[in-house]
Design a protein around this motif. Structure first.
Motif, PDB file in Angstrom:
ATOM      1  N   VAL A  70      34.479  35.081  38.046  1.00 17.20           N
ATOM      2  CA  VAL A  70      33.807  35.534  39.114  1.00 17.20           C
ATOM      3  C   VAL A  70      32.416  36.172  38.743  1.00 17.20           C
ATOM      4  CG1 VAL A  70      33.778  36.630  41.373  1.00 17.20           C
ATOM      5  CG2 VAL A  70      36.147  35.646  40.597  1.00 17.20           C
ATOM      6  N   LEU A  72      35.957  34.047  51.029  1.00 15.57           N
ATOM      7  CA  LEU A  72      36.833  33.392  50.215  1.00 15.57           C
ATOM      8  C   LEU A  72      37.789  32.682  50.601  1.00 15.57           C
ATOM      9  CD1 LEU A  72      37.445  36.588  47.951  1.00 15.57           C
ATOM     10  CD2 LEU A  72      36.524  34.528  47.002  1.00 15.57           C
ATOM     11  N   TYR A  91      40.257  36.163  35.338  1.00 19.47           N
ATOM     12  CA  TYR A  91      41.717  36.305  35.802  1.00 19.47           C
ATOM     13  C   TYR A  91      42.437  34.828  35.180  1.00 19.47           C
ATOM     14  CZ  TYR A  91      40.402  39.514  39.502  1.00 19.47           C
ATOM     15  OH  TYR A  91      39.823  40.571  40.024  1.00 19.47           O
ATOM     16  N   ILE A 139      29.438  38.365  40.358  1.00 17.37           N
ATOM     17  CA  ILE A 139      28.803  38.839  41.634  1.00 17.37           C
ATOM     18  C   ILE A 139      27.353  39.534  41.359  1.00 17.37           C
ATOM     19  CG2 ILE A 139      29.114  40.519  43.431  1.00 17.37           C
ATOM     20  CD1 ILE A 139      32.252  40.384  42.574  1.00 17.37           C
ATOM     21  N   LEU A 177      39.312  40.898  44.706  1.00 19.29           N
ATOM     22  CA  LEU A 177      39.501  39.770  43.966  1.00 19.29           C
ATOM     23  C   LEU A 177      40.749  39.753  43.471  1.00 19.29           C
ATOM     24  CD1 LEU A 177      36.024  39.586  42.156  1.00 19.29           C
ATOM     25  CD2 LEU A 177      36.674  37.969  43.968  1.00 19.29           C
ATOM     26  N   ASP A 178      41.348  41.012  42.993  1.00 18.86           N
ATOM     27  CA  ASP A 178      42.906  41.138  42.629  1.00 18.86           C
ATOM     28  C   ASP A 178      43.708  40.633  43.390  1.00 18.86           C
ATOM     29  OD1 ASP A 178      41.885  42.437  40.205  1.00 18.86           O
ATOM     30  OD2 ASP A 178      42.670  44.412  40.745  1.00 18.86           O
ATOM     31  N   ASN A 182      36.516  38.508  52.246  1.00 20.98           N
ATOM     32  CA  ASN A 182      37.500  37.942  52.461  1.00 20.98           C
ATOM     33  C   ASN A 182      37.298  36.660  53.193  1.00 20.98           C
ATOM     34  OD1 ASN A 182      39.082  39.878  50.803  1.00 20.98           O
ATOM     35  ND2 ASN A 182      39.508  41.295  52.738  1.00 20.98           N
ATOM     36  N   TRP A 206      35.271  45.531  44.830  1.00 18.73           N
ATOM     37  CA  TRP A 206      35.189  44.196  44.566  1.00 18.73           C
ATOM     38  C   TRP A 206      36.412  43.924  43.855  1.00 18.73           C
ATOM     39  CZ3 TRP A 206      32.182  40.640  46.557  1.00 18.73           C
ATOM     40  CH2 TRP A 206      31.075  40.793  47.362  1.00 18.73           C
ATOM     41  N   ARG A 207      36.829  44.647  42.620  1.00 19.65           N
ATOM     42  CA  ARG A 207      37.890  44.305  41.792  1.00 19.65           C
ATOM     43  C   ARG A 207      39.122  44.332  42.812  1.00 19.65           C
ATOM     44  NH1 ARG A 207      39.155  43.566  36.755  1.00 19.65           N
ATOM     45  NH2 ARG A 207      37.382  44.787  35.820  1.00 19.65           N
ATOM     46  N   PHE A 222      42.776  38.279  46.209  1.00 17.23           N
ATOM     47  CA  PHE A 222      42.716  36.841  46.496  1.00 17.23           C
ATOM     48  C   PHE A 222      43.456  36.263  45.247  1.00 17.23           C
ATOM     49  CE2 PHE A 222      40.341  33.414  45.189  1.00 17.23           C
ATOM     50  CZ  PHE A 222      40.242  32.578  46.272  1.00 17.23           C
ATOM     51  N   PHE A 223      43.480  36.653  43.913  1.00 22.59           N
ATOM     52  CA  PHE A 223      43.889  35.634  43.056  1.00 22.59           C
ATOM     53  C   PHE A 223      45.694  36.115  42.880  1.00 22.59           C
ATOM     54  CE2 PHE A 223      39.522  35.389  41.541  1.00 22.59           C
ATOM     55  CZ  PHE A 223      39.612  34.060  41.371  1.00 22.59           C
TER      56      PHE A 223
END
Length: 99
Positions: free
Chosen positions: A42, A88, A8, A44, A59-60, A85, A55-56, A62-63
């Motif tokens: 990241v 993180l 990212y 995994i 993470l999307d 989650n 997963w994507r 999160f970022f």
């Protein structure tokens, strides 16, 4: 065992390291540290194959919320998205309280 890598573009740097969770049944271990190149990376490793899209998506999200240049290593042993989650969020809490 499946290994996935996600990258990212980010702009905010964090200092310090965080280690939360354990690689055990239904859980995961997450290690987070500053990224050497100012971007987020990241990796995994998971026992549950075929869940890359999930997963994507996680993470999307999160970022989008945390624009941080970190390297994250996740060792998953069947954790649910809710546990991902949580881990993180725990890692971010550790890092933001250290600054």
């Amino acid at each position: 065992m499946e290994t996935m890598t996600f990258n990212y573009k980010t702009s905010r740097k964090l200092e310090g390291k965080a280690h939360v969770g354990v690689a055990g049944s239904g859980d995961l271990e997450l290690l987070m540290e500053p990224s050497a190149d100012g971007q987020a990376h990241v990796e995994i490793r998971t026992t549950a194959k075929g869940f890359g899209d999930i997963w994507r998506a996680g993470l999307d999200r999160f970022f989008q919320k945390h624009d941080v240049a970190v390297s994250i290593q996740i060792n998953d042993f069947g954790a649910t998205p809710g546990v991902v989650n949580l881990r993180l969020a725990q890692a971010m809490e550790v890092l933001t309280h250290e600054q």
